[in-house]
Design an enzyme around this catalytic site. Structure first.
Site, PDB file in Angstrom:
ATOM      1  N   SER A 250      35.836  49.784  40.894  1.00 34.70           N
ATOM      2  CA  SER A 250      34.899  50.415  41.829  1.00 34.70           C
ATOM      3  C   SER A 250      35.415  50.346  43.272  1.00 34.70           C
ATOM      4  CB  SER A 250      33.500  49.800  41.718  1.00 34.70           C
ATOM      5  OG  SER A 250      33.473  48.495  42.225  1.00 34.70           O
TER       6      SER A 250
ATOM      7  N   LEU B 255      49.613  36.005  42.180  1.00 40.02           N
ATOM      8  CA  LEU B 255      50.958  36.469  42.548  1.00 40.02           C
ATOM      9  C   LEU B 255      51.740  35.311  43.174  1.00 40.02           C
ATOM     10  CD1 LEU B 255      49.674  39.825  43.996  1.00 40.02           C
ATOM     11  CD2 LEU B 255      51.145  39.590  41.970  1.00 40.02           C
TER      12      LEU B 255
ATOM     13  N   HIS C 218      37.695  39.963  48.663  1.00 39.64           N
ATOM     14  CA  HIS C 218      37.142  38.836  47.915  1.00 39.64           C
ATOM     15  C   HIS C 218      35.630  38.806  48.126  1.00 39.64           C
ATOM     16  CE1 HIS C 218      37.045  35.020  45.872  1.00 39.64           C
ATOM     17  NE2 HIS C 218      36.236  34.579  46.823  1.00 39.64           N
TER      18      HIS C 218
ATOM     19  N   GLU D 168      31.198  45.718  49.829  1.00 43.12           N
ATOM     20  CA  GLU D 168      32.648  45.790  49.574  1.00 43.12           C
ATOM     21  C   GLU D 168      33.115  47.236  49.700  1.00 43.12           C
ATOM     22  OE1 GLU D 168      34.174  43.703  46.100  1.00 43.12           O
ATOM     23  OE2 GLU D 168      32.405  42.433  46.062  1.00 43.12           O
TER      24      GLU D 168
HETATM   25  C1  GRF Z   1      35.186  42.779  43.272  1.00 40.60           C
HETATM   26  O1  GRF Z   1      34.008  42.030  43.409  1.00 40.60           O
HETATM   27  C2  GRF Z   1      36.261  42.244  44.186  1.00 40.60           C
HETATM   28  O2  GRF Z   1      35.767  41.708  45.369  1.00 40.60           O
HETATM   29  C3  GRF Z   1      36.872  41.141  43.343  1.00 40.60           C
HETATM   30  O3  GRF Z   1      36.861  41.629  42.040  1.00 40.60           O
HETATM   31  C4  GRF Z   1      35.816  42.597  41.897  1.00 40.60           C
HETATM   32  C5  GRF Z   1      36.458  43.845  41.403  1.00 40.60           C
HETATM   33  O4  GRF Z   1      35.541  44.876  41.140  1.00 40.60           O
HETATM   34  N1  GRF Z   1      38.188  40.811  43.847  1.00 40.60           N
HETATM   35  P1  GRF Z   1      36.044  46.376  40.991  1.00 40.60           P
HETATM   36  O5  GRF Z   1      37.116  46.378  39.894  1.00 40.60           O
HETATM   37  O6  GRF Z   1      36.596  46.803  42.294  1.00 40.60           O
HETATM   38  O7  GRF Z   1      34.829  47.145  40.581  1.00 40.60           O
END
Ligand code: GRF
Length: 212
Positions: free
Chosen positions: A13, A89, A105, A170
């Site tokens: 997403s 990594l 994050h 995010e």
């Molecule tokens: C998100 O919450 C991101 O912050 C974390 O992993 C999740 C990934 O979700 N690193 P998506 O695959 O972007 O929907």
């Protein structure tokens, strides 16, 4: 033209949010370590090239990191964005891309690095939780902070409800961080990030819920 490579492992997403960044950024490729990542199908719908570097095909992390770096370098990206990329990594890989590798994050770093960020937030009774986009350094979920968004923690929150509200943020801050990078407005200064022409208070702190 500056271009972006996005690394994913799953749902994708955040990757989708980056594919929709305005003004558009040239996404050279989406690379997944997981051939079954749902995000690969989304990328194809956006006509973005996809590639797989399956970690299970490599004997150790160093070999995987080398194969991944080779694939990334093929696309010669200006920026590499980890978007739910679930492999650790190695230092060599991280240092190779110093200043051009970013991550999102789901916590207000440096609080709650690692897995279970939302559970950790609830367990600790914090009033404010959120998400962070940062440059990647060898120490996991640390590194110079570019932009953060905060959300209220509500009395009845579960990890799912909290995660959903954080995820909305995010999707706002990750495209914003990429845009700032592509405009050449982010400068690494030791452990800090300087943002040039930062005239808006909200540029690197997004806290819509706190104003409700
Ligand atoms: C998100 O919450 C991101 O912050 C974390 O992993 C999740 C990934 O979700 N690193 P998506 O695959 O972007 O929907």
């Amino acid at each position: 033209m500056k271009s972006l490579v996005i690394l994913i492992s799953g749902r994708g997403s955040n990757m989708r949010a980056l594919l929709e960044v305005k003004p558009p950024v040239r996404v050279a490729a989406v690379i997944s370590n997981n051939p079954k990542a749902a995000g690969l199908e989304i990328a194809k719908k956006y006509d973005v090239e996809t590639a797989i570097v399956d970690h299970r095909e490599y004997q150790n992390r160093k070999a995987f990191d080398a194969a991944l770096a080779k694939k990334i370098d093929f696309y010669r990206p200006s920026l590499i964005a980890l978007a739910g990329f679930m492999r650790v990594l190695g230092d060599g890989f991280v240092n190779r891309y110093k200043g051009k590798l970013i991550n999102i994050h789901p916590s207000l770093l440096p609080a709650f690095p690692g897995l279970r960020a939302h559970e950790q937030a609830l367990e600790n009774g914090v009033r404010i939780h959120g998400c962070t986009v940062h440059f990647v350094t060898p120490r996991m979920d640390h590194g110079p902070i570019i932009i953060q968004a905060a959300v209220r923690v509500l009395p009845n929150d579960t990890k799912e409800t909290l995660a959903a509200r954080v995820l909305e943020q995010e999707h706002l801050i990750y495209p914003e961080a990429v845009r700032l990078y592509m405009e050449g407005r982010l400068k690494l200064s030791g452990s800090h990030v300087e943002v040039s022409n930062d005239t808006s208070e909200n540029l690197v702190l997004c806290s819509p819920e706190l104003h409700k």
